[in-house]
Structure formats: C-alpha cells, structure tokens
Write an enzyme that holds these catalytic residues in place. Structure first.
Site, PDB file in Angstrom:
ATOM      1  N   HIS A 123      45.832  35.446  36.654  1.00  0.00           N
ATOM      2  CA  HIS A 123      44.498  35.116  37.152  1.00  0.00           C
ATOM      3  C   HIS A 123      44.609  34.480  38.549  1.00  0.00           C
ATOM      4  O   HIS A 123      43.974  34.935  39.508  1.00  0.00           O
ATOM      5  CB  HIS A 123      43.832  34.163  36.155  1.00  0.00           C
ATOM      6  CG  HIS A 123      42.484  33.655  36.569  1.00  0.00           C
ATOM      7  ND1 HIS A 123      41.342  33.926  35.872  1.00  0.00           N
ATOM      8  CD2 HIS A 123      42.091  32.893  37.620  1.00  0.00           C
ATOM      9  CE1 HIS A 123      40.319  33.349  36.456  1.00  0.00           C
ATOM     10  NE2 HIS A 123      40.746  32.713  37.526  1.00  0.00           N
ATOM     11  N   GLU A 124      45.456  33.451  38.663  1.00  0.00           N
ATOM     12  CA  GLU A 124      45.580  32.741  39.944  1.00  0.00           C
ATOM     13  C   GLU A 124      46.230  33.608  41.012  1.00  0.00           C
ATOM     14  O   GLU A 124      45.826  33.572  42.180  1.00  0.00           O
ATOM     15  CB  GLU A 124      46.380  31.449  39.757  1.00  0.00           C
ATOM     16  CG  GLU A 124      45.741  30.435  38.813  1.00  0.00           C
ATOM     17  CD  GLU A 124      44.306  30.095  39.179  1.00  0.00           C
ATOM     18  OE1 GLU A 124      43.963  30.096  40.381  1.00  0.00           O
ATOM     19  OE2 GLU A 124      43.520  29.833  38.250  1.00  0.00           O
ATOM     20  N   HIS A 151      43.691  35.816  42.702  1.00  0.00           N
ATOM     21  CA  HIS A 151      42.963  35.109  43.779  1.00  0.00           C
ATOM     22  C   HIS A 151      43.838  35.061  45.035  1.00  0.00           C
ATOM     23  O   HIS A 151      43.391  35.351  46.135  1.00  0.00           O
ATOM     24  CB  HIS A 151      42.697  33.648  43.375  1.00  0.00           C
ATOM     25  CG  HIS A 151      41.629  33.454  42.350  1.00  0.00           C
ATOM     26  ND1 HIS A 151      40.368  33.955  42.475  1.00  0.00           N
ATOM     27  CD2 HIS A 151      41.624  32.748  41.180  1.00  0.00           C
ATOM     28  CE1 HIS A 151      39.636  33.595  41.426  1.00  0.00           C
ATOM     29  NE2 HIS A 151      40.373  32.867  40.620  1.00  0.00           N
ATOM     30  N   ASP A 189      35.002  29.955  39.541  1.00  0.00           N
ATOM     31  CA  ASP A 189      34.943  31.219  40.278  1.00  0.00           C
ATOM     32  C   ASP A 189      33.506  31.719  40.408  1.00  0.00           C
ATOM     33  O   ASP A 189      33.121  32.259  41.449  1.00  0.00           O
ATOM     34  CB  ASP A 189      35.788  32.271  39.557  1.00  0.00           C
ATOM     35  CG  ASP A 189      37.262  31.876  39.550  1.00  0.00           C
ATOM     36  OD1 ASP A 189      37.672  31.147  40.472  1.00  0.00           O
ATOM     37  OD2 ASP A 189      37.973  32.294  38.629  1.00  0.00           O
TER      38      ASP A 189
END
Ligand SMILES: [Zn+2]
Length: 377
Positions: A67-68, A71, A166
C-alpha cells in the site's frame, strides 16, 4: 515517524519499522491463533494455528508495505522525493518531501495506496476461493479469506474523506482541480479530517457502551490519532496558504555575531551578550560555517568546566541543521525548520547570509495574513 529498525530499501526507497509494529503483530497473531482460525477451521493443534497466524501476520505487513510503496512509487513518478516508508502501530506512512505538483498527481498518489490494498484483497480472495474449491486445507482458505477481508477493510477505511487519510487527499485533489486553489482545498480536507476523527471516536464509544465490545477502543485510538494528525494538517495548510510564493530571502534575518570553533566559551559569551539571539553560527578557521551554538547549551556548562570549554565542544554540527539558499521556497524551508526545531543556515555560494528561525516564520505568516486582510481559517 522515525523507524526503530531499518529493514533495507525497495526500489531505492528506505523501508523501516517502528517498535509499535510489534504490538500490532502480537495482537493480530494472538487474535488469529486463538479465535479467528480455530473458529473457521476447528480441530487443529495449537502449533498449526500459531504457525499459520505468524505467516498471516507477515503477509499482512507485506500488504501494508505494498500500500505505502504504491503511494511512494507514484509520487516519485511525479518528481516528488520520498524520504522513507515506516510501518507502525496504525499502519504505514510514506513520507513525501514535497507536495505533488498538480491536482492530477495529488489524486493519483493518494488513490494508489487504496488501489494496492484492493488489489491485494482480490489476489487473496481469489486464492482463498481456489483453495476452498479444492476442499483441502480449510485452515489455508480461512487465513487467505481473512487477508482478503482485512485488505478490503483497509482500502475502504483509508478512503474516508478526511486528511490525512488517503480519502482526504482524494478530496483535496478534487477540490484543488475544481477551484484551482490548493490552499483552499488543503484547508477543507483538513477540516473534513477533524470531522471524520470525531465521528470515529463517537462510533467507537457507542460500540463499547452498546455491545460491550472492546473492539471500539481501536476506533477511538484511530480517531484520536487522526484528530491530532488533522490538526497538524490544518496548521500545515494554513502555513502553506500564508507562505505561498515567498522565498527564504523574504523571511530570513541577518546572522548575529559568529564564533570560531577554537574560541573559548568565556570569551565568546562576552561577545554573544552584545548580540541578542538564542543561537549563534560557529565558523571553522577558514571562516566557513561549520555549526551552531545555542545560548541554552552555553548556559548549561557547569561553572568549573567553563574555562576549558571551547565552542567546538558545544556546537551542533552543520549536518544536523537545515541548510537553505535565499531562493528556497519558504513553504519547503518552513517544513524543514519546523522538523529540526533549530535555526536553519542560509548559504549563498558557501557564504552565510542569514538564519531562518521559527520566530522569523511566525512573523512572516502574521505579516502575510495581515496583508491578505483575513484571519487564518
Ligand atoms: Zn495510504
């Protein structure tokens, strides 16, 4: 968030974990091994439950990391440097060193994380379905199903429309695109974040009182964290709104008297007394800036040791300070000064031309606010 342990780097981005991640691993592992897995696939040994629980916890952390990383990779694609990724108690943080350059980039950086979580949910879900159809290894399909569910929840939760979640960034990007005013969009998203945090605390409290389920504590903890993060977000938005378009040269003050590394504390103290400041630059024998000495540190040297102390013993080295140029955008400079809590050096071709302190920043913000003719919102 400073990582306690650096794990290495992925695609050139340093990845670390904060000690609090152990807490979440223990809670998750215990919950899986003693409740979730035995309920879904009864009749196995404790060893089997614990082995699978550990594997699931590790896979969960890897999906958080994915997930990170999403980004971070999209941010870097738009030229935004990424300092590091840290996993901690409430998930992960990808620290960006600047803001995305336009609303489209802002939107794509924000949405990349939840999309990765949804992708992970789909992969784990498909794997769980496959294992279920074979009729073998019920423990494996319960574990994979749990991973699918948790990643889906993660994606949906992160899309709640309040910064710094987010979804708040998505809201900011949309407002930015619609109104063409980034500062307005950031303030609105931060306010929405405070609203979301209060809602989470309320829902968590109701859950505890109505169902006597302590799971509500997590919502309260998350809401509490988001509340403070939302306030920081609001302060940041205000700062950026006021400082937009300004450079360091518009806010810095000329350096006060400087000392030399070899200078004795008692000699320099007399000079410092004539130039009111909290901190003074220290120069090397060639006259180049090599650090900073604070009045606070000078005053705390025990009297008996003062005659033997030189500025070399007291100085904070240059690599601990933010070093700026007169042309550095003030928004970026403000972030660095606030993070280091020390005055920044402003160098022009190696020559010290000024200092930038939080007091300088506050004065500039107040002046800019006066000029705008409205109170900061
Ligand atoms: Zn995210």
């Amino acid at each position: 968030m400073r990582p306690t342990l650096r794990l290495g780097s992925i695609a050139g981005i340093p990845v670390g974990v904060h000690w609090s991640v152990l807490l979440i691993m223990l809670l998750l592992g215990q919950g899986l091994a003693t409740a979730v897995l035995p309920a879904g696939a009864p009749g196995r040994s404790a060893l089997a439950y614990w082995t699978v629980a550990v594997a699931v916890t590790v896979l969960f952390l890897i999906s958080l990391l994915a997930h990170e990383l999403s980004h971070a990779v999209v941010a870097r694609h738009y030229g935004v440097p990424v300092r590091r990724i840290t996993l901690w108690l409430l998930g992960g943080v990808a620290e960006l060193e600047a803001e995305p350059p336009h609303a489209r980039a802002d939107l794509l950086v924000a949405i990349a994380g939840p999309l990765a979580s949804l992708g992970a949910a789909a992969v784990f879900g498909a794997a769980a379905g496959g294992v279920y159809l074979t009729g073998l290894a019920p423990l494996a399909w319960v574990a994979l199903g749990w991973l699918a569910l948790v990643n889906a929840v993660l994606a949906v939760f992160n899309l709640l429309p309040g910064a710094p979640l987010d979804g708040g960034r998505v809201l900011r990007a949309a407002l930015w695109w619609w109104r063409g005013d980034r500062a307005f969009a950031a303030r609105a998203a931060a306010r929405a974040g405070l609203g979301v945090s209060i809602l989470l605390i309320a829902v968590g409290t109701l859950q505890i009182f109505w169902t006597a389920d302590l799971g509500g504590l997590w919502l309260i903890l998350l809401g509490w964290f988001l509340f403070f993060a939302g306030q920081a977000e609001q302060a940041d938005a205000r700062l950026r709104g006021a400082l937009g378009g300004l450079a360091v040269r518009d806010a810095m003050t000329p350096p006060p008297v400087s000392g030399y590394v070899t200078q004795r504390l008692l000699d320099f103290a007399e000079i410092a007394a004539t130039a009111p400041a909290d901190a003074y630059p220290v120069l090397d024998p060639d006259g180049r800036p090599c650090g900073l000495v604070t009045l606070f540190a000078m005053a705390r040297v025990p009297e008996a040791r003062r005659p033997d102390t030189t500025l070399r013993d007291l100085r904070i080295p240059l690599d601990h300070l933010a070093v700026l140029t007169p042309d550095t955008p003030l928004e970026d400079a403000a972030r660095r000064v606030t993070a280091s809590r020390l005055p920044a050096f402003v160098l022009d071709q190696g020559i010290l031309v000024g200092l930038l302190t939080t007091a300088d920043l506050n004065r500039t913000i107040d002046l800019a606010t006066l000029k705008q003719g409205r109170a900061p919102s």
